[in-house]
Design an enzyme around this catalytic site. Structure first.
Site, short mmCIF file in Angstrom:
data_model
loop_
_atom_site.label_atom_id
_atom_site.label_comp_id
_atom_site.label_asym_id
_atom_site.label_seq_id
_atom_site.Cartn_x
_atom_site.Cartn_y
_atom_site.Cartn_z
CG ASP A 57 50.96 33.55 49.64
OD1 ASP A 57 49.71 33.30 49.45
OD2 ASP A 57 51.90 34.00 48.71
CB SER A 83 45.39 45.90 43.85
OG SER A 83 46.74 46.63 44.05
CB THR A 130 37.48 46.71 42.16
OG1 THR A 130 37.61 47.68 41.07
CG2 THR A 130 37.69 45.25 41.62
CG ASP A 131 34.55 50.75 39.93
OD1 ASP A 131 35.71 50.16 40.01
OD2 ASP A 131 34.25 51.89 39.95
CD GLU A 132 39.91 48.59 38.01
OE1 GLU A 132 40.35 47.98 37.00
OE2 GLU A 132 40.38 49.13 38.71
CE1 TYR A 155 42.70 44.06 41.09
CE2 TYR A 155 41.58 45.49 39.74
CZ TYR A 155 41.88 44.98 41.13
OH TYR A 155 41.36 45.67 42.08
CE LYS A 159 39.19 42.39 44.32
NZ LYS A 159 39.80 42.08 45.57
CE LYS A 194 47.56 50.05 41.70
NZ LYS A 194 46.71 49.46 43.08
N1 LIG Z 1 42.89 50.56 45.11
C1 LIG Z 1 41.65 50.81 44.77
O1 LIG Z 1 41.08 51.76 44.22
C2 LIG Z 1 40.68 49.69 44.95
C3 LIG Z 1 39.30 49.79 44.62
C4 LIG Z 1 38.15 49.14 44.98
C5 LIG Z 1 38.46 47.71 45.66
N2 LIG Z 1 39.95 47.57 45.82
C6 LIG Z 1 40.45 46.33 46.28
O2 LIG Z 1 40.73 46.68 47.82
C7 LIG Z 1 41.92 45.67 48.04
C8 LIG Z 1 43.05 46.50 48.38
O3 LIG Z 1 43.51 47.27 47.56
P1 LIG Z 1 44.79 48.26 47.57
O4 LIG Z 1 44.78 49.28 46.50
O5 LIG Z 1 45.04 48.48 48.81
O6 LIG Z 1 45.83 47.07 47.20
P2 LIG Z 1 47.47 47.01 47.38
O7 LIG Z 1 47.89 46.28 46.31
O8 LIG Z 1 47.91 48.45 47.79
O9 LIG Z 1 47.52 46.07 48.69
C9 LIG Z 1 47.59 44.73 48.75
C10 LIG Z 1 48.08 44.31 49.80
O10 LIG Z 1 47.83 42.62 49.71
C11 LIG Z 1 48.98 41.91 50.06
N3 LIG Z 1 49.13 40.81 49.25
C12 LIG Z 1 49.12 40.53 48.04
N4 LIG Z 1 49.17 39.26 47.81
C13 LIG Z 1 48.99 38.74 48.90
C14 LIG Z 1 48.98 37.22 49.14
N5 LIG Z 1 49.19 36.30 48.25
N6 LIG Z 1 48.96 36.86 50.65
C15 LIG Z 1 48.95 37.63 51.62
N7 LIG Z 1 48.74 39.05 51.27
C16 LIG Z 1 49.06 39.41 49.94
C17 LIG Z 1 50.03 42.82 49.74
O11 LIG Z 1 51.25 42.72 50.57
C18 LIG Z 1 49.33 44.24 49.97
O12 LIG Z 1 49.94 44.91 51.32
C19 LIG Z 1 42.13 44.93 46.80
O13 LIG Z 1 41.40 43.51 47.13
C20 LIG Z 1 41.48 45.43 45.52
O14 LIG Z 1 41.02 44.81 44.68
C21 LIG Z 1 41.01 48.53 45.76
#
Ligand SMILES: NC(=O)c1ccc[n+]([C@@H]2O[C@H](COP(=O)([O-])OP(=O)(O)OC[C@H]3O[C@@H](n4cnc5c(N)ncnc54)[C@H](O)[C@@H]3O)[C@@H](O)[C@H]2O)c1
Length: 349
Positions: A57, A83, A130-132, A155, A159, A194
């Site tokens: 973690d 996320s 993220t852009d959010e 969320y 971020k 999603k």
């Molecule tokens: N999905 C999108 O559209 C998007 C767009 C822009 C930015 N992001 C950013 O990119 C990153 C990845 O997004 P995603 O969609 O792959 O998310 P996801 O939810 O699919 O994956 C997140 C990963 O983080 C791990 N995780 C969660 N809490 C944790 C902790 N406390 N310690 C260790 N690991 C932990 C989870 O097990 C998972 O494998 C995030 O930071 C998100 O904010 C996502």
């Protein structure tokens, strides 16, 4: 390079990890394996000599400390996060704790590691955001590196807070860090709650496809391979201390995304009726942002990165992947039986 990837078992993290190994890097993937992370995504590389995994973690400071000491990374892609906006609305604590305090722990331990004399030159902490964080588009001006933050759900607040923390570390500790803010990703290995994988999964299972409100929310979609390419462009050519917006100029209404997926499925897996009969409008997400849009000129002009996949091609590729990997989805659904959301409008059913 020796790359430390946090969240490497999630959707984008899996694609980054697979690509890093393909590019010849050495990777340590640190992930706690929350509901969104799965090692089945990485079976193809689990025995690769340049790949290792630590179930940790990111809030566990002692373990993160040892990881920096033992692995001695030369680059960090920080992706680990909670996320999902809907989950953050239902229960914000874990989202805030992981996204804010987890980032704080990493920054703290990165700083201790970086100040040491034997730390590798040119090391960078790359925070993936993220852009959010900007809320809805205002006055029709797309988000750019100067857009004011205006996060409006738990969320996006978490971020935004993590981005501010990274900037505060750049300003006060002068750490070498870069932030990227990307638009909505889609593609292989996305957890089926999603919008895009949820639509494909529900359609194939003959379940209702929920659409929030009037379905006219606009998102700027990017195929995950394009995001991954952009991240490596930043790694190779990005300037420390800078922020880059990443997007591929594919704004679409949510309802059009869903209708296009139904059309593609009608062609690839014809059924008695078109899949769009499954679409069901449900009450809107509280505080739903109306439009996100990215102006990616900086990364395109300065780093010569260019997205390759438009939305129609990307949706086709994504549907093909989910059709070829039905077992992946059914394993995820089995593994998380009571923990996969069909959409907020269905939570009481
Ligand atoms: N999905 C999108 O559209 C998007 C767009 C822009 C930015 N992001 C950013 O990119 C990153 C990845 O997004 P995603 O969609 O792959 O998310 P996801 O939810 O699919 O994956 C997140 C990963 O983080 C791990 N995780 C969660 N809490 C944790 C902790 N406390 N310690 C260790 N690991 C932990 C989870 O097990 C998972 O494998 C995030 O930071 C998100 O904010 C996502």
């Amino acid at each position: 390079m020796r790359i430390l990837i946090t969240g490497g078992a999630g959707f984008i993290g899996t694609n980054v990890t697979l690509s890093a190994i393909k590019r010849g890097h050495t990777v340590l993937n640190v992930d706690c394996l929350s509901y969104a992370g799965s090692l089945t995504n990485l079976v193809s590389i689990e025995k690769h000599p340049k790949y290792s995994f630590e179930q940790t973690d990111i809030r566990d400071q002692d373990k993160i400390h040892n990881i920096f000491e033992n692995f001695q990374p030369e680059y960090i892609f920080h992706l680990a996060a909670e996320s999902h906006v809907d989950r953050s609305i239902d229960s914000a604590f874990t989202v805030l704790s992981t996204n804010i305090m987890g980032t704080c722990v990493l920054l703290d331990e990165f700083t201790k590691y970086w100040v040491k004399k034997d730390c590798p030159d040119n090391i960078v902490f790359h925070h993936i955001s993220t852009d959010e964080v900007f809320g809805s588009v205002k006055n029709n001006i797309k988000f750019n590196e100067d857009t004011k933050y205006d996060p409006l759900n738990p969320y996006s607040v978490s971020k935004a807070s993590s981005d501010h923390l990274v900037r505060s570390w750049i300003n006060t500790h002068h750490i070498p860090a870069i932030i990227t803010n990307c638009s909505n990703n889609y593609g292989p290995y996305q957890f089926p709650e999603k919008l895009i994988p949820l639509t494909i999964t529900n359609a194939l299972l003959g379940r209702k496809i929920p659409i929030y409100g009037d379905g006219k929310q606009i998102r700027d979609w990017i195929y995950v391979d394009d995001h991954v390419d952009a991240l490596f462009s930043v790694m190779e050519n990005g300037k420390v201390g800078e922020t880059y917006m990443i997007g591929s100029d594919n704004e679409c209404y949510n309802i059009d995304i869903v209708k296009n997926i139904c059309r593609i499925l009608d062609e690839k897996v014809p059924s008695d009726k078109s899949y769009d009969y499954l679409i069901e409008y449900v009450s809107d997400r509280p505080g739903h942002d109306r439009r996100y849009a990215i102006d990616a000129s900086k990364i395109i002009n300065e780093l010569l990165w260019n997205p390759q996949v438009d939305i129609i091609e990307g949706l086709e590729k994504t549907v093909d992947w989910y059709l070829e990997n039905k077992e992946w989805t059914s394993n995820i659904l089995k593994e998380h039986k009571s923990n996969v959301r069909l959409g907020r409008g269905y939570r009481n059913n």
